[in-house]
Design an enzyme around this catalytic site. Structure first.
Site, short mmCIF file in Angstrom:
data_model
loop_
_atom_site.label_atom_id
_atom_site.label_comp_id
_atom_site.label_asym_id
_atom_site.label_seq_id
_atom_site.Cartn_x
_atom_site.Cartn_y
_atom_site.Cartn_z
N THR A 237 -30.09 -96.26 -5.12
CA THR A 237 -30.90 -95.65 -5.70
C THR A 237 -31.35 -94.55 -6.75
O THR A 237 -30.45 -94.87 -7.58
CB THR A 237 -30.93 -95.06 -4.09
OG1 THR A 237 -30.23 -93.55 -4.63
CG2 THR A 237 -30.71 -95.17 -2.73
N ILE B 168 -21.33 -92.46 -6.65
CA ILE B 168 -21.85 -91.58 -7.31
C ILE B 168 -22.43 -91.91 -8.57
O ILE B 168 -22.10 -92.56 -9.69
CB ILE B 168 -20.93 -90.13 -7.41
CG1 ILE B 168 -20.44 -89.86 -6.45
CG2 ILE B 168 -21.84 -89.26 -8.51
CD1 ILE B 168 -21.57 -89.27 -5.27
N LYS B 169 -23.87 -91.96 -8.82
CA LYS B 169 -24.94 -92.68 -10.13
C LYS B 169 -24.62 -91.30 -11.46
O LYS B 169 -24.62 -90.68 -10.77
CB LYS B 169 -25.94 -93.85 -9.96
CG LYS B 169 -25.78 -94.58 -9.98
CD LYS B 169 -27.31 -94.93 -10.28
CE LYS B 169 -27.79 -95.79 -10.19
NZ LYS B 169 -29.25 -96.33 -9.80
N ILE B 170 -23.91 -92.10 -12.32
CA ILE B 170 -24.01 -90.96 -13.71
C ILE B 170 -24.56 -91.33 -14.88
O ILE B 170 -23.96 -93.25 -14.58
CB ILE B 170 -22.10 -90.57 -13.39
CG1 ILE B 170 -21.39 -90.42 -12.50
CG2 ILE B 170 -21.73 -89.54 -15.39
CD1 ILE B 170 -20.96 -88.34 -12.38
N ALA C 169 -26.02 -92.97 -5.28
CA ALA C 169 -26.44 -91.81 -4.90
C ALA C 169 -26.68 -90.66 -6.70
O ALA C 169 -25.49 -90.95 -6.94
CB ALA C 169 -26.14 -91.08 -3.95
#
Ligand code: E4P
Length: 222
Positions: free
Chosen positions: A30, A85-87, A59
């Site tokens: 997402t 975790i999207k960074i 996310a």
């Protein structure tokens, strides 16, 4: 033999459910835009997605400093054990990746557009790296060459990072990703649907059924 993973690039529950039921989905990605499209509380939506798909669900953080990103990441990772975790690929993002991976929080470095960015994210120890090939193509750049060299870099040094081919625009992009041995392709619903279809399949099925019917009539007449 390694398997190629398919993630679905959406925050839409119906789309996720439909592809999940077909058994071809290993995870979900997402982003803030995709969650905004759904118009619902993002954490609730992510929770629902994690209940449907047991594989990695990305996310994205919103903060721009590493401190903000780490704080958000710790909160997001409480949603479910499969949250990744999207960074964003920035200096602050890379600092956050190192710290989060050291805490066993998996990261997916996003908004990656160059081989140098892939190399940096891999050195930082990201679990996943997402080159946005469609946006490169939109810019008139050679997205396939970028992906090819990125895969070579990862393979030569045996970096642990998995490449998620992202911003996929068409079914050909998935084939290119597969040919290069990309670990994951995150595919939008409309492209996944196109991958199932070929006009000759429909035509062939129709004529098989017609011929079968003809045979039944012939046998009845005997
Ligand atoms: C990847 O994880 C992103 O969500 C996505 O692929 C972005 O694609 P877009 O260029 O279609 O927005």
């Amino acid at each position: 033999m390694r398997k190629m993973e398919f993630f679905i690039d959406t925050a839409n529950i119906e789309q996720i459910k439909e592809m999940q039921e077909l058994g071809i989905i290993d995870g979900v990605t997402t982003n803030p835009t995709l969650l905004a499209k759904e118009g619902v509380e993002p954490k609730e939506q992510l929770k629902k997605i994690c209940e449907i798909v047991k594989g990695p669900v990305s996310a994205e953080v919103i903060g721009l400093t590493s401190e903000e990103m780490i704080k958000e990441a710790r909160e997001l990772s409480k949603i479910a054990p499969n949250i990744v975790i999207k960074i964003p690929m920035t200096k602050e993002g890379i600092k956050a990746v190192k710290k989060l991976e050291a805490e066993s929080i998996k990261t997916n470095v996003t908004l990656v557009f160059s081989q140098n960015q892939v190399l940096i994210a891999a050195k930082a120890g990201a679990s996943y790296i997402s080159p946005f090939i469609g946006r490169l193509m939109d810019n008139g750049q050679d997205e396939i060459a970028m992906l090819k060299e990125s895969m070579e870099i990862i393979k030569i040094y045996g970096f642990k990072s998995k490449i998620i081919v992202a911003s996929i625009r068409n079914a050909r992009h998935v084939i290119e990703a597969a040919k290069m041995g990309a670990h994951v392709a995150t595919i939008p619903f409309n492209v996944l649907e196109k991958m199932f279809v070929h006009p000759n399949t429909e035509k062939g099925l129709k004529s098989f059924l017609e011929d079968w019917e003809k045979l039944q009539h012939k046998l009845k007449r005997k």
